[in-house]
Design a protein around this motif. Structure first.
Motif, short mmCIF file in Angstrom:
data_model
loop_
_atom_site.label_atom_id
_atom_site.label_comp_id
_atom_site.label_asym_id
_atom_site.label_seq_id
_atom_site.Cartn_x
_atom_site.Cartn_y
_atom_site.Cartn_z
N SER A 58 0.86 -1.31 0.09
CA SER A 58 -0.04 0.09 -0.27
C SER A 58 0.99 1.38 0.43
N ILE A 59 1.41 1.27 1.03
CA ILE A 59 2.48 2.15 1.11
C ILE A 59 3.06 2.51 -0.37
N ALA A 60 3.73 1.86 -1.10
CA ALA A 60 4.57 1.90 -2.49
C ALA A 60 3.79 1.92 -3.36
N GLN A 66 1.23 9.26 -6.18
CA GLN A 66 1.50 10.91 -5.43
C GLN A 66 3.00 11.15 -5.80
N ALA A 67 3.53 11.01 -6.49
CA ALA A 67 4.50 11.00 -7.28
C ALA A 67 4.80 12.30 -7.66
N ASP A 68 4.08 13.30 -8.06
CA ASP A 68 3.92 14.44 -8.60
C ASP A 68 4.04 15.43 -7.77
N VAL A 104 -13.71 6.41 -7.31
CA VAL A 104 -13.12 7.60 -7.38
C VAL A 104 -12.87 8.76 -6.40
N TYR A 105 -12.67 8.72 -5.09
CA TYR A 105 -12.01 9.00 -4.77
C TYR A 105 -10.61 8.82 -4.74
N GLN A 106 -10.14 7.39 -4.67
CA GLN A 106 -8.62 6.70 -4.93
C GLN A 106 -8.32 7.33 -6.57
N GLU A 107 -9.38 6.71 -7.58
CA GLU A 107 -8.53 7.31 -8.49
C GLU A 107 -8.07 9.03 -9.00
N GLU A 108 -9.33 9.72 -8.41
CA GLU A 108 -9.16 10.67 -8.93
C GLU A 108 -8.86 12.03 -7.73
N ILE A 109 -9.20 11.98 -6.90
CA ILE A 109 -8.38 12.98 -5.56
C ILE A 109 -7.40 12.25 -5.27
N LEU A 110 -7.24 11.12 -4.41
CA LEU A 110 -5.79 10.27 -3.59
C LEU A 110 -4.73 10.26 -4.46
N PRO A 111 -4.51 11.06 -6.00
CA PRO A 111 -3.25 11.32 -5.93
C PRO A 111 -2.98 12.51 -5.79
N PHE A 184 7.23 17.86 1.17
CA PHE A 184 6.42 16.81 0.68
C PHE A 184 6.49 15.58 0.43
N PHE A 185 6.64 14.71 0.82
CA PHE A 185 7.01 13.66 0.33
C PHE A 185 6.46 12.99 0.61
N PRO A 186 5.36 11.86 -0.60
CA PRO A 186 4.60 10.94 0.23
C PRO A 186 5.06 9.76 0.93
N GLY A 187 4.40 9.08 0.85
CA GLY A 187 4.43 8.19 1.67
C GLY A 187 4.58 7.58 3.24
#
Length: 415
Positions: A58-60, A66-68, A104-111, A184-187
């Motif tokens: 999940s972390i990976a 969220q790399a961007d 929708v949240y995971q695909e369009e907002i989570l990033p 900020f760096f994700p994970g």
């Protein structure tokens, strides 16, 4: 030195010490790994099936998604995230992301959602502190993102410290030294920071149990009747016992926290340590630190807290003739900050738990929460930030209680 080595060997070889130290080192590994298991994400594959990810997978996935968002948190990035968020909710005709259709949240907002951390807090009402819905925030205002954060700090302190202008000025001045833009760096997860404090608290309890019988056991067995007749049986022997306990506990704490930080950062990713703490806690936190610096700050302050607590425990040990009573009283003082926090009003409780030896490694009163909060000691026209009060108290308490322990031990032998 020979006397010190003999005393350390004596304490270190007792069954209870071996068990507690082994448990402390084992927990350092387990508790560094445990927060990673809380991570959860899901997505829909090409066939429309929901794929669930847990732990490191999940972390990976979250890092890749969220790399961007990695790097500087610029107003442009935040505005773009805001516009995409509002467009997504408008497209589905909802006011809150919780009302979006499944997936929708995971695909369009989570990033890009990490970039919106604290956005509602930054645009909170300047009089009431109430945060508006994201849909009501004008994206054009986000171009002033860091100016708005500065204004939020001013209004927040007028609410939090309305009767204390010195505290308002101190907080605003300290926030002015925070580096911007944030990074900020994700994970990463705040759970990892919480578990560092939890580990510190458990080690505090273990070391308290180790230190509590140091003097009391000699009283109880009658060994002090022999020791008092030796050449170094008073001041030097007491100082040796104190140094031995402080060394054993201090080295144990340092190694365990070092293991925790190294393993935790290896699991989450070392790049995550460059994240500003404002992107993890309040958007206007006062410390000018990233996650990595905050970890080491908590480790250093935790060590001072532990040494102060062990010094106080040794003082109690020099006072009681029964080991069970000594251990019980020492453990009571370990949890006393939490009791004070729960029972007394905040304005009174903070004055007490901030100077108790165990306060910085306790749970609700820990240095972690003091550093991300906005509490001050008020002495006339002087305002002192609570973490500074706590650190100052520990620096004073270590030699103070060590000296009182020597005095108490010598007086006990003379009775």
């Amino acid at each position: 030195m020979r006397l010190l080595r003999l005393e350390m060997r004596r304490v270190g070889r007792t069954r209870s010490t071996v068990i507690l130290l082994t448990l402390a080192f084992g927990l350092s590994f387990v508790m560094a790994w445990l927060p990673t298991t809380f991570s959860y994400n899901s997505y829909r594959d090409e066939e429309g099936n929901t794929v669930e990810l847990k732990g490191m997978e999940s972390i990976a996935y979250e890092k890749e998604l969220q790399a961007d968002t990695a790097g500087d948190v610029t107003p442009e990035k935040v505005r773009r995230a805001m516009e995409e968020y509002q467009a997504c909710l408008a497209k589905y005709g909802v006011e809150n992301s919780y009302d979006l259709p499944e997936g929708v949240y995971q695909e369009e907002i989570l990033p890009y959602i990490p970039l919106l951390h604290g956005i509602r807090e930054a645009f909170a009402d300047r009089e009431t502190g109430m945060a508006p819905p994201i849909m009501e925030i004008d994206p054009a205002e986000v171009d002033r993102y860091y100016e708005v954060c500065g204004e939020r700090m001013v209004s927040l302190m007028k609410i939090e410290q309305k009767d204390h202008p010195a505290a308002q000025e101190a907080a605003i001045e300290r926030y002015g030294r925070v580096e911007k833009p944030y990074r900020f760096f994700p994970g990463y997860s705040r759970d990892a920071m919480d578990y560092q404090i939890l580990l510190a608290f458990l080690i505090l309890l273990f070391c308290t149990v180790i230190a509590a019988p140091v003097f009391t056991s000699d009283y109880q067995t009658g060994a002090d009747d022999i020791l008092r007749c030796t050449k170094y049986g008073k001041v030097k022997f007491a100082a040796t016992k104190i140094a031995s306990a402080l060394l054993i506990c201090g080295v144990t704490f340092s190694l365990c926290i070092l293991i925790y930080i190294l393993m935790s950062n290896s699991l989450w990713g070392w790049e995550c340590t460059k994240t500003s703490i404002q992107m993890m806690y309040s958007i206007v936190n006062l410390p000018n630190m990233d996650i990595g610096q905050f970890q080491w700050f908590l480790a250093a302050s935790g060590l001072l807290c532990l040494l102060a607590t062990v010094s106080f425990t040794l003082f109690l040990s020099s006072k009681f003739n029964n080991t069970a009573v000594s251990v019980s009283m020492a453990l009571l003082f370990c949890i006393l900050p939490v009791i004070v926090y729960m029972l007394l009003p905040a304005e009174i409780g903070s004055y007490i738990y901030s100077i108790l030896p165990a306060g910085g490694n306790s749970l609700q009163t820990s240095m972690l929460y003091a550093a991300v909060d906005f509490d001050f000691w008020h002495i006339g026209d002087i305002a002192i930030w609570l973490p500074h009060v706590m650190l100052g108290a520990y620096v004073i308490e270590i030699p103070l209680f060590a000296g009182l322990t020597v005095y108490s031990y010598v007086r006990h032998l003379e009775k």
